[in-house]
Design an enzyme around this catalytic site. Sequence first.
Site, PDB file in Angstrom:
ATOM      1  N   LYS A   1     -11.200  56.156  -0.855  1.00  9.84           N
ATOM      2  CA  LYS A   1     -11.751  55.675   0.415  1.00  9.84           C
ATOM      3  C   LYS A   1     -12.770  56.670   0.963  1.00  9.84           C
ATOM      4  O   LYS A   1     -12.601  57.892   0.803  1.00  9.84           O
ATOM      5  CB  LYS A   1     -10.577  55.500   1.386  1.00  9.84           C
ATOM      6  CG  LYS A   1     -10.901  54.818   2.708  1.00  9.84           C
ATOM      7  CD  LYS A   1      -9.600  54.615   3.493  1.00  9.84           C
ATOM      8  CE  LYS A   1      -9.797  53.990   4.858  1.00  9.84           C
ATOM      9  NZ  LYS A   1      -8.507  53.794   5.559  1.00  9.84           N
TER      10      LYS A   1
ATOM     11  N   SER B   1      -7.753  49.340   7.386  1.00  2.00           N
ATOM     12  CA  SER B   1      -9.111  49.786   7.213  1.00  2.00           C
ATOM     13  C   SER B   1      -9.470  50.157   5.783  1.00  2.00           C
ATOM     14  O   SER B   1     -10.651  50.369   5.498  1.00  2.00           O
ATOM     15  CB  SER B   1      -9.364  50.988   8.124  1.00  2.00           C
ATOM     16  OG  SER B   1      -8.554  52.088   7.731  1.00  2.00           O
TER      17      SER B   1
ATOM     18  N   THR C   1      -2.988  54.880   9.178  1.00  2.00           N
ATOM     19  CA  THR C   1      -2.478  55.400  10.442  1.00  2.00           C
ATOM     20  C   THR C   1      -1.481  54.386  11.016  1.00  2.00           C
ATOM     21  O   THR C   1      -0.414  54.749  11.492  1.00  2.00           O
ATOM     22  CB  THR C   1      -3.637  55.618  11.435  1.00  2.00           C
ATOM     23  OG1 THR C   1      -4.625  56.428  10.810  1.00  2.00           O
ATOM     24  CG2 THR C   1      -3.145  56.288  12.720  1.00  2.00           C
TER      25      THR C   1
ATOM     26  N   GLY D   1      -1.031  50.564   9.373  1.00  2.00           N
ATOM     27  CA  GLY D   1      -1.353  49.341   8.638  1.00  2.00           C
ATOM     28  C   GLY D   1      -2.530  49.405   7.680  1.00  2.00           C
ATOM     29  O   GLY D   1      -2.796  48.427   6.973  1.00  2.00           O
ATOM     30  N   SER D   2      -3.234  50.515   7.603  1.00  2.00           N
ATOM     31  CA  SER D   2      -4.510  50.515   6.875  1.00  2.00           C
ATOM     32  C   SER D   2      -4.398  50.558   5.354  1.00  2.00           C
ATOM     33  O   SER D   2      -5.389  50.321   4.658  1.00  2.00           O
ATOM     34  CB  SER D   2      -5.400  51.664   7.348  1.00  2.00           C
ATOM     35  OG  SER D   2      -6.014  51.316   8.568  1.00  2.00           O
TER      36      SER D   2
END
Length: 563
Positions: free
Chosen positions: A119, A200, A221, A223-224
């Site tokens: 990422k 994200s 943080t 759900g990402s």
Amino acid sequence: MAASSSSFRLFALILTWLSLANLVVSLSCFNQSTAINGKPFPPLIEATTEDLAVGLESGLFTSVDLVKAYTARIMEVNSTLHMVTELNPDALSIAAQLDAQRANGTVMGPLHGIPILIKNNIATADKMDNTAGSYALAGAKVPRDSTMAAKLRQAGAVILGKTNLSQWANYRSDNTSNGWSAIGGQTQGAYYPGQDPSGSSSGSGVSSALGLALAALGTETDGSILSPSDVNNLVGIKPTVGLTARDLVIPISEHQDTVGPMARTVKDAAYLLSAIAGKSPYDNYTDAIPFDTIPDYVAACNFSALRGKRIGVPRNLIDLSYDRAAPIVPVFNAALDILRAAGAIIVDNTNFTGYEALNEGNYSNIVLEADFISDLPKEYLSQLSYNPNNVHSLADVRNFTHAFPLEDWPERDTLVWDGALELGFGNTSPEFWSNYTMNTYLAGPLGVTGALRNYSLDALVLPTEFSPNFPALIGSPVVTVPLGAYPPNTTVLVNGFGTLNATAPNIPFGISFMGPHFSEELLIGLAYAFEQRTMVRNSIIPYIQPTTELVDVVNERRRSKKV
Ligand SMILES: *[C@@H]1O[C@H](CO)[C@@H](O)[C@H](O)[C@H]1NC(C)=O
Ligand SMILES: *[C@@H]1O[C@H](CO)[C@@H](O)[C@H](O)[C@H]1NC(C)=O
Ligand SMILES: *[C@@H]1O[C@H](CO)[C@@H](O)[C@H](O)[C@H]1NC(C)=O
Ligand SMILES: *[C@@H]1O[C@H](CO)[C@@H](O)[C@H](O)[C@H]1NC(C)=O
Ligand SMILES: *[C@@H]1O[C@H](CO)[C@@H](O)[C@H](O)[C@H]1NC(C)=O
Ligand SMILES: *[C@@H]1O[C@H](CO)[C@@H](O)[C@H](O)[C@H]1NC(C)=O
Ligand SMILES: *[C@@H]1O[C@H](CO)[C@@H](O)[C@H](O)[C@H]1NC(C)=O
Ligand SMILES: *[C@@H]1O[C@H](CO)[C@@H](O)[C@H](O)[C@H]1NC(C)=O
Ligand SMILES: *[C@@H]1O[C@H](CO)[C@@H](O)[C@H](O)[C@H]1NC(C)=O
Ligand SMILES: *[C@@H]1O[C@H](CO)[C@@H](O)[C@H](O)[C@H]1NC(C)=O
Ligand SMILES: *[C@@H]1O[C@H](CO)[C@@H](O)[C@H](O)[C@H]1NC(C)=O
Ligand SMILES: CC(=O)N[C@H]1CO[C@H](CO)[C@@H](O)[C@@H]1O
């Protein structure tokens, strides 16, 4: 070190076994048009770590071939899906070096020579940028690799490139779209035209789903990792905060941030977690790791792992009024029967009693705001060795964003930052600690840890749609596995920003296994036992797929050698 050499011996045994097994099943396993001289190539949309390791070890293909094939696949779909922001210009030479090492008898482990995407908030001290998708950090340099990048390299992986994300890991605005960043454009999912990829870790999800690398790293943080794994038909491991180091990862919250794998199978995710887990002198949260030796997450992949396990369902988190829930709930309930048939004891209605108080309170927002105000400058901006836009604080970043047209402000606002700046305190103040204490009390004793203890459970399950929040607030682990997809008659609904299809036919969804801190070994076993009984991923087909395969690259190499 001792542990990795013993797990490597086990791996070598598995390789030998797989090579034999391959000879037997190869004819039925792969499409014959993807074979050279009768030797089959694994289709890259389903190739596993073990498939690639067998092919590399047998000389069927090289790491350079893998880099070329994955790069071609990325180029085929990137102009539609915008899932990769940057390729590593050194990937081919790194792969060539790893091929030479292998030829020389040096194999660093099961990931040796295998391309992985990361990422675009995990820093590498190489030619690639690390920006969280913002021009404020374009061209900025770090003094060394993040521990995550260093560990991937130590494991022999090729860092192939950086994946697009919801800008600032979705911590800028509530009025934006998942998977959009100024630098990377709008990521889209591959299961329906214009699919909201969630976020994200959007680009990591889409890339891993389509076989644009073996797998990808994401960060979470709240759900990402889980949410983009959910809608991109993936296994995602959100590790306990502290199992994987966060240094030189652009932060939101030191209390909640964690880095984890997003892969197509539980075992691939386990290989990757084994490579990145462990203590780091750069992140003292890793001092909380309770083991001297990191557990063997690959060995935890045991078909019988569900037998005798007590698994609770915090039913009150499944919000039936939420329009996305309706098609998921019956599939989830049927999955409970699969868990029972595998020997698990399901305890329903192990409700989280802190649910309403947590939703009504504002503690969670305050914790993130105060953490971000403190952690962004302390853990990242001040660490930069080159900071071309002189951004040293959130206020600087906000000003830059307002002044730089490609940041799409005010179309996409900065209200999340405005709130954090108005808060007026960081994460060392008494107000922070009173909010943090409430937050972790409601999500822990009145949530995850309370339910585990009160009902004597080993683990908990939920549809992944509803799983991230409680574990996020207390830093406990979650593993999501594909469960199903929205049915053909699903009404297409657009996202809040009005630019993507958030609900549509064929969009996947998953099931989450949750447990106590540092219970990844257990959760991986449960997830694997469920995955192997269902194999849902294979039945959900993307509407868009790249077509380049390893066989094309190897044929090309053989042709060019003859010239
Ligand atoms: C094999 O792959 C080719 C090319 O993708 C395809 O046209 C063909 O239908 C496949 N055959 C089988 C048996 O799946
Ligand atoms: C992905 O697509 C974007 C937008 O078209 C492009 O600018 C970018 O260079 C592409 N990424 C790669 C790795 O080619
Ligand atoms: C191969 O191994 C030899 C002896 O260990 C070493 O000197 C040489 O540098 C190695 N070459 C590569 C490409 O790793
Ligand atoms: C969303 O789906 C609709 C209906 O299939 C389609 O017409 C539209 O183009 C899709 N949106 C995007 C952004 O692709
Ligand atoms: C942990 O490390 C941070 C820097 O990342 C430092 O500010 C903090 O004081 C350290 N905490 C302890 C308990 O050592
Ligand atoms: C797999 O799990 C079963 C049930 O817990 C256990 O009896 C068995 O020893 C495990 N197998 C391995 C290889 O760990
Ligand atoms: C748990 O929550 C479900 C769904 O809200 C509710 O129907 C059930 O009565 C609750 N059970 C207990 C024991 O609180
Ligand atoms: C941000 O911009 C405002 C208005 O232009 C200015 O008053 C303020 O000093 C700037 N803040 C920083 C941190 O540069
Ligand atoms: C959110 O952004 C869209 C697109 O720019 C805009 O039309 C809408 O008014 C915004 N909504 C809010 C609540 O700011
Ligand atoms: C939380 O922070 C707010 C400031 O925004 C403060 O008023 C409050 O006392 C803090 N603690 C709790 C438990 O709400
Ligand atoms: C889709 O079909 C299912 C099963 O036939 C039905 O229960 C459901 O109501 C339908 N949904 C929509 C949105 O039409
Ligand atoms: C660096 C990069 O990839 N930039 C592109 C990101 O996506 C937007 C929108 O698609 C393009 O305009 C950029 O050139």
